[in-house]
Design an enzyme around this catalytic site. Structure first.
Site, PDB file in Angstrom:
ATOM      1  N   HIS A 168      -8.253   6.892  11.227  1.00 29.25           N
ATOM      2  CA  HIS A 168      -7.635   5.572  11.307  1.00 29.25           C
ATOM      3  C   HIS A 168      -6.124   5.623  11.134  1.00 29.25           C
ATOM      4  O   HIS A 168      -5.513   4.634  10.752  1.00 29.25           O
ATOM      5  CB  HIS A 168      -8.276   4.644  10.267  1.00 29.25           C
ATOM      6  N   CYS A 210       6.961  -0.620  22.861  1.00 30.08           N
ATOM      7  CA  CYS A 210       7.094   0.538  23.782  1.00 30.08           C
ATOM      8  C   CYS A 210       6.431   1.799  23.228  1.00 30.08           C
ATOM      9  O   CYS A 210       6.387   2.823  23.897  1.00 30.08           O
ATOM     10  CB  CYS A 210       8.579   0.811  24.076  1.00 30.08           C
ATOM     11  N   CYS A 238       6.873   1.798  17.656  1.00 28.35           N
ATOM     12  CA  CYS A 238       7.219   0.469  18.166  1.00 28.35           C
ATOM     13  C   CYS A 238       5.973  -0.230  18.722  1.00 28.35           C
ATOM     14  O   CYS A 238       5.201   0.368  19.482  1.00 28.35           O
ATOM     15  CB  CYS A 238       8.273   0.608  19.281  1.00 28.35           C
ATOM     16  N   CYS A 267      13.936  -0.846  22.358  1.00 28.63           N
ATOM     17  CA  CYS A 267      13.583  -2.079  23.084  1.00 28.63           C
ATOM     18  C   CYS A 267      13.603  -3.326  22.206  1.00 28.63           C
ATOM     19  O   CYS A 267      13.187  -4.404  22.637  1.00 28.63           O
ATOM     20  CB  CYS A 267      12.182  -1.933  23.704  1.00 28.63           C
ATOM     21  N   GLN A 294     -11.206   8.254   6.683  1.00 23.49           N
ATOM     22  CA  GLN A 294     -10.880   6.927   7.206  1.00 23.49           C
ATOM     23  C   GLN A 294      -9.624   6.398   6.510  1.00 23.49           C
ATOM     24  O   GLN A 294      -9.110   5.347   6.878  1.00 23.49           O
ATOM     25  CB  GLN A 294     -12.035   5.959   6.962  1.00 23.49           C
ATOM     26  N   ASN A 295      -9.183   7.118   5.498  1.00 19.68           N
ATOM     27  CA  ASN A 295      -8.070   6.648   4.685  1.00 19.68           C
ATOM     28  C   ASN A 295      -6.740   6.911   5.375  1.00 19.68           C
ATOM     29  O   ASN A 295      -6.597   7.897   6.106  1.00 19.68           O
ATOM     30  CB  ASN A 295      -8.081   7.331   3.305  1.00 19.68           C
ATOM     31  N   THR A 348     -17.508   5.771   0.981  1.00 23.85           N
ATOM     32  CA  THR A 348     -17.368   4.842   2.096  1.00 23.85           C
ATOM     33  C   THR A 348     -18.567   3.900   2.152  1.00 23.85           C
ATOM     34  O   THR A 348     -19.695   4.306   1.912  1.00 23.85           O
ATOM     35  CB  THR A 348     -17.194   5.563   3.449  1.00 23.85           C
ATOM     36  N   ARG A 381       0.844  -1.213   0.000  1.00 24.98           N
ATOM     37  CA  ARG A 381       0.000   0.000   0.000  1.00 24.98           C
ATOM     38  C   ARG A 381       0.868   1.247   0.000  1.00 24.98           C
ATOM     39  O   ARG A 381       0.529   2.247  -0.628  1.00 24.98           O
ATOM     40  CB  ARG A 381      -0.973  -0.050   1.174  1.00 24.98           C
TER      41      ARG A 381
END
Ligand code: BV8
Ligand code: ZN
Length: 255
Positions: free
Chosen positions: A125, A136, A133, A158, A107-108, A196, A76
């Site tokens: 989103h 962490c 990460c 980490c 929402q993209n 949508t 993507r």
């Protein structure tokens, strides 16, 4: 009111937008379809057609098969890199320039709204350009080569796996972004719902909230969706065709 052709209700929608004190647009994958970005549910090309969303867009999916999920996102990232904003994205940026108090909520996770000139887009989103990460939570900046690597990088702090900064199924939306979207829908006199299917919650609730708060809800989509019942006006067609016509009409009124 349903309309078959774009020329029908657009003048009335343009007049509503021009006199609105506040308006909001909610976009989904359909607004990027004409840029060549597959939507989620198109049977033929849809991103989900080959995989189950829970398998990919979820923490468990990533933990169970980090390379598969990472490669799905890498696909993507490449598609968005190769894509260009289409006339629908550009028209929404034009509307934001013409109108007072126009908010774009999406929402993209692509950046095509921004590349078309929209500012302050509320990405409910998350975004493909953000990474952090998994363990962490440390945010990391990845260059394109790192984002296109075959496997996820590991955290310098980490050694946890780096994940895309998107909201996966079962994850909470960013409270601040949700608040912004909620407020924009509560205050809107007009809400455009573009591209949508209205299947993913809680984003799918926003048109209902807007309608209940008194907004005139307009759906722009080639086909009926879960949200069609909440729309006052349905304009059946592609966003890349409809939205420029709407922006033309608004610019004629406000100029
Ligand atoms: C949460 C980022 C609290 C990742 C995405 C209530 C009821 C039922 C289920 C739930 C519920 N509450 C929560 C859930 C579960 C879940 C959910 O909604 N599941 C669905 C599948 C039923 N929701 C969540 O988990 C959310 N979190 O609620 O937190 C919580 C916490 C723990 C436990 C419970 C609750 C988080 C959801 C976010 C998921 N992340 N994306 C990534 O992108 O990889 S969702 C992802 O799918 C997209 O972001 C987008 O939102 C969605 C795809 O939808 P669309 O954009 O609408 O795309 P689609 O392909 O479906 O439709 C395209 C449309 O375009 C079509 O209508 C087509 O006709 C149209 N079109 C095509 N071409 C054009 C066009 N339109 C115009 N022009 C064209 N040219
Ligand atoms: Zn870490």
């Amino acid at each position: 009111m349903r309309a078959t052709g774009p020329e029908g209700p657009l003048a009335a929608i343009a007049r509503r937008l021009a006199r609105a004190e506040a308006s909001v647009c909610l976009t989904g994958a359909g607004v990027s379809a004409e840029s060549g970005i597959p939507t989620f549910r198109d049977a033929a090309t849809g991103l989900w057609s080959r995989f189950d969303p829970e398998q990919l867009a979820s923490v468990d999916g990533f933990r169970n098969n980090p390379n598969l999920v990472w490669r799905w996102y890498r696909e993507r990232v490449q598609a968005v890199q190769d894509a260009r904003p289409n006339p629908g994205h550009i028209a929404l940026a034009r509307l934001a320039r013409s109108l007072e108090g126009f908010t774009t909520v999406t929402q993209n996770v692509d950046d095509l709204h921004e590349r078309a000139g929209s500012a302050d887009v509320v990405h409910l989103h998350g975004r493909l350009t953000a990474y952090r990460c998994l363990e962490c939570g440390t945010p990391v900046q990845l260059d394109l080569a790192q984002r296109l690597a075959a496997e996820p990088p590991v955290c310098a702090a980490c050694a946890g796996l780096i994940r895309p900064g998107v909201v996966w199924f079962g994850e909470l939306l960013d409270a601040n972004l949700w608040e912004q979207a909620y407020a924009a829908c509560q205050q809107a006199d007009v809400m455009l719902v573009v591209g949508t299917s209205g299947l993913v919650w809680p984003a799918a609730e926003l048109p209902l909230l807007a309608r209940r708060a008194g907004a005139h809800v307009v759906e722009v989509n080639p086909e009926d969706t879960e949200l069609t019942g909440w729309a006052d006006t349905c304009v059946r067609g592609r966003s890349g065709e409809i939205l420029p016509l709407l922006a033309d009409q608004v610019e004629r009124i406000v100029s």
